[in-house]
Design a protein around this motif. Structure first.
Motif, short mmCIF file in Angstrom:
data_model
loop_
_atom_site.label_atom_id
_atom_site.label_comp_id
_atom_site.label_asym_id
_atom_site.label_seq_id
_atom_site.Cartn_x
_atom_site.Cartn_y
_atom_site.Cartn_z
N ILE A 354 0.83 -1.20 0.00
CA ILE A 354 0.00 0.00 0.00
C ILE A 354 0.87 1.26 0.00
N TYR A 364 -4.95 6.59 0.54
CA TYR A 364 -4.01 5.69 -0.14
C TYR A 364 -4.25 5.76 -1.64
N THR A 373 -9.11 6.06 3.62
CA THR A 373 -9.10 4.86 4.45
C THR A 373 -10.19 4.98 5.51
N THR A 395 -8.21 -0.39 4.10
CA THR A 395 -8.43 0.04 2.72
C THR A 395 -9.56 -0.82 2.14
#
Length: 804
Positions: A354, A364, A373, A395
């Motif tokens: 990530i 992200y 997120t 996520t």
């Protein structure tokens, strides 16, 4: 009286009183624990159970529970609500502590009842998303009014038992830990089922394979992980033709290269998980009807993971074993059908690297944009200490972990987990369907509702049909997707929907007259979808198929004997070669005697033989001698070649480069390694058991233990003298093995046989705690007392009713 002596006596008495009533570390308050009326002595069963009439709140009509000589309950109810309420009550009566501890573990609450020593386990459980997954499952269950009512009725039964307990009645483990039972909420059933997903579908090779590619290259991975061994024998044979094309998602133009990681998994996969099942058609049996066999290989413990029961109500009459905390029978049979299960090696756990926007981790990068997120705060109570609050970032892939790299990366590296356990699921709908099914169409409908952990469900019915479906939600993947750590920024690496359940690998009434599975590869290469590259070795599956292909006029007793087959396919494949490679001129008199013993061995892992002890240690040392210098010379975690591929390669390429030890100036040969590791094996066994080769018997070296589920000393059974091995059909090894052996013969009157190690009771003070261990050890399956009607003869009975 001397005042000084009087004062001293009083202080000593006070200290004793305080000590006896205080909990010191893991030790319970000794005064309460040793109390002859309310302490652990109260749990000793000293009399024969007698019939009773009990008031159970919530029952709509009367229920009668008949117990046979092995204390198996046969529950006769007049409606399904009462049936499952009574099941909850009866299971809690025998296994309450086990039920609670399993769900405490799955919920990440062990530190709450045990202490800070289990805090890290709880943190890993929460960070892995177990609580989140259980909540998703509970939402799906609540949307199904039938299953929801069953789960709630079961919980009411458990709570009816808890409510009638006084502290003196608590199971002994509660007294040892100084805790009391809590109300059983329906979500605990969801926790239990998610725990099975963690146990059976909680593994991956992503990090190890990524690292191995970087260290040894693509050709190494192709040779040792992609290519299949010549003796491979998939569950669905190559003769099966598929009438569809796979809907394969597009793959990326070039594969992502992740950071090399030292960390494999904060909660590693439990080794030893596996199972066997098979069904033979009536064309191959003496009775003319199918026979089904199943022996799931799980952790062996006291009490057993399974609980044996019969459930009888209008529209349902089923016998088998269930999980403590879950309504219905999980493996068993009814008056028309039988079913069994083994685990599927599907890749349903993937890790994604990530890229966060900044240290706040609020966004992200994915699919060309910054995405938000979410945060989940996990509150973990710790016995004797302050509550720990842990913030887990999610996520769309799943929860995020920080991993340690061995490449000197600047800044932290993060992996997000995409896992089937996070999916909403209502798997009880499948087992409820199994319990009531009458034919293949009912079986097919039931498996269609199943999510995880993916299973090979075998089936047989009195009409003569046999079948096997590889069942569960399986993600559509391009070839080898998820084998390595994935690019969390690229949507091409996302799961792209699910294989339609009707296109899962399956087979019905094959020409060869049987179906079987032993966790090996699911289907031959002609199957249109990619599932995984990591299945169990071929040995058990091939041995089962070899035996069944040659058998005719099969009886249930033949199937029981086959479950105890101890033939070691790998040993038969490699030991003659290793003997030939060994330099006899370098061996002393004892070593030559042992080598001759190996030359005359029949490759059966029998308890009374010494050759199996030599084989397994010798082969493992030989394997390590080939690979350990390269693989342990790096900080990164690498993926070792599977046993079956290694054997095939080493036989065909005796001079391959990995034979040489890179840490020594000389160039080692295969003969040198075989000789050296053989001498080391003999020396090791001599030191451990003495110079008498007869004392090296495999039944001792196998180290077969049944430990208590809470690891309480004295509550387990150690050093059982058993045959079998991981590669044999009788897959006993250490603390793992056949947790329930079952054989069912279909026909006008269905008959079943079964045994598991332990007993019905979870109380170490009961004669039913460990009374079936010897029968299990020697494969003496009990004929199962499958009742069609309420019996006139029984050991004792409980008449349950509600006055409310």
């Amino acid at each position: 009286m001397n005042p000084i002596k009087a004062t001293a006596s009083f202080l000593i008495l006070l200290a004793v009183i305080i000590t006896l009533n205080a909990k010191i570390g893991p030790v319970p308050p000794l005064g309460a624990f040793l109390d002859p009326e309310a302490g652990f002595w109260a749990n000793a069963v000293t009399n024969t159970a007698e019939s009773e009439t009990l008031d159970i709140p919530g029952l709509q009509e009367e229920v009668t529970v008949y117990f046979d000589e092995r204390n198996v309950p046969h529950i006769f109810a007049q409606n399904e609500h009462d049936l499952f309420l009574a099941q909850g009550y009866i299971v809690a009566r025998d296994r309450l502590f086990q039920m609670e501890m399993q769900t405490y573990d799955a919920a990440g609450r062990l530190a709450e009842v045990v202490g800070p020593q289990l805090l890290q386990r709880d943190l890993n459980t929460r960070r892995r998303g177990m609580a989140y997954g259980a909540e998703q499952a509970m939402e799906a269950i609540n949307q199904d009014s039938l299953i929801s009512s069953i789960v709630n009725a079961y919980a009411d039964g458990v709570n009816a038992y808890i409510d009638e307990l006084s502290p003196a009645d608590y199971p002994v483990e509660y007294k040892i830990l100084g805790i009391e039972p809590e109300t059983w909420e329906p979500i605990k059933t969801a926790y239990l089922l998610k725990n099975m997903t963690r146990m059976l579908a909680g593994r991956h090779n992503d990090v190890r394979t990524s690292n191995t590619i970087q260290y040894f290259g693509d050709d190494f991975v192709e040779k040792y992980f992609t290519r299949k061994p010549e003796l491979n024998d998939p569950i669905i044979p190559p003769s099966k033709e598929w009438d569809f094309d796979g809907d394969i998602p597009p793959s990326p133009d070039s594969l992502f290269t992740p950071s090399v990681s030292k960390v494999i998994d904060p909660f590693p996969f439990q080794e030893g998980i596996g199972s066997n099942n098979w069904v033979v058609s009536g064309e191959k049996t003496a009775s003319g009807y199918p026979i089904l066999a199943n022996d799931p290989h799980l952790g062996l413990s006291l009490p057993s993971i399974w609980y044996e029961t019969q459930l009888h109500a209008p529209g349902i009459n089923v016998y088998g074993v269930g999980l403590q905390g879950s309504p219905s029978i999980i493996i068993g049979f009814n008056e028309q059908t039988a079913w069994g299960t083994t685990n599927v090696g599907s890749d349903v756990m993937d890790w994604y690297e990530i890229q966060f926007r900044d240290e706040s981790k609020q966004e992200y990068w994915h699919d060309g944009q910054w995405k938000p997120t979410t945060q989940r705060v996990e509150e973990i109570k710790v016995r004797g200490e302050n509550t720990v609050r842990d913030t887990v970032i999610y996520t769309h892939h799943g929860p995020v972990f920080e991993v340690e790299t061995s490449t000197g990366e600047d800044g932290p590296v993060y992996h997000a987990l995409r896992w089937i356990a996070h999916e909403a699921s209502n798997d009880l709908r499948t087992f409820y369907g199994f319990n009531k099914m009458e034919n293949y169409e009912d079986y097919r409908e039931a498996v269609n509702n199943y999510t995880a952990p993916a299973q090979n469900f075998v089936f047989a019915d009195t009409a003569g049909d046999i079948a096997l479906w590889i069942t569960g939600k399986l993600p559509k993947k391009w070839e080898h997707q998820g084998r390595t750590v994935s690019d969390g920024t690229d949507a091409t690496y996302d799961w792209q929907g699910w294989i339609p359940s009707g296109q899962n690998p399956h087979i019905k009434n094959p020409e060869r007259g049987f179906v079987s599975s032993a966790n090996q590869e699911s289907a031959a290469p002609n199957y249109p979808y990619y599932l995984d590259d990591d299945f169990a070795p071929y040995e058990r599956g091939r041995r089962i198929n070899d035996l069944l292909a040659e058998m005719n006029n099969i009886t249930p007793q033949d199937m029981q004997r086959m479950q105890m087959d101890s033939y070691a396919y790998n040993a038969a494949t490699i030991i003659p070669e290793m003997i030939a490679w060994t330099d006899r001129s370098k061996l002393d008199e004892t070593e030559l005697e042992v080598l001759d013993l190996m030359s005359n061995w029949d490759f059966h892992m029998d308890a009374e033989k010494s050759a199996p002890s030599v084989y397994l240690r010798w082969f493992n040392q030989f394997y390590r001698a080939v690979w350990s210098d390269e693989f342990e010379g790096t900080e990164a975690n690498l993926r070792y070649p599977a046993r079956d591929i290694f054997v095939e390669v080493i036989k065909n390429e005796p001079t391959m480069a990995f034979v040489d030890d890179i840490n020594t100036p000389e160039v080692e040969s295969l003969g040198m390694l075989a000789t050296q590791t053989f001498k080391e094996t003999v020396a090791e066994l001599t030191e451990e058991y003495g110079p008498d080769i007869e004392s090296w018997q495999w039944g001792y070296d196998i180290d077969n233990d049944l430990n208590h589920i809470a690891q309480i000393p004295g509550f387990g059974a150690q050093d059982l003298f058993t045959s079998g091995s991981a590669e044999a059909i009788n897959a006993v090894r250490g603390t793992h093995g056949p947790s329930w052996r079952m054989v069912v013969e279909l026909g006008p009157e269905v008959k079943g046989w079964g045994v598991y190690p332990g007993g019905q009771s979870g109380n170490p003070g009961s004669p039913n705690y460990d009374n079936t261990i010897e029968a299990w050890r020697t494969s003496q399956l009990f004929e199962l007392n499958f009742l069609r009607d309420e019996p006139e003869e029984y050991q004792y009975k409980l008449e349950l009713s509600s006055r409310n």
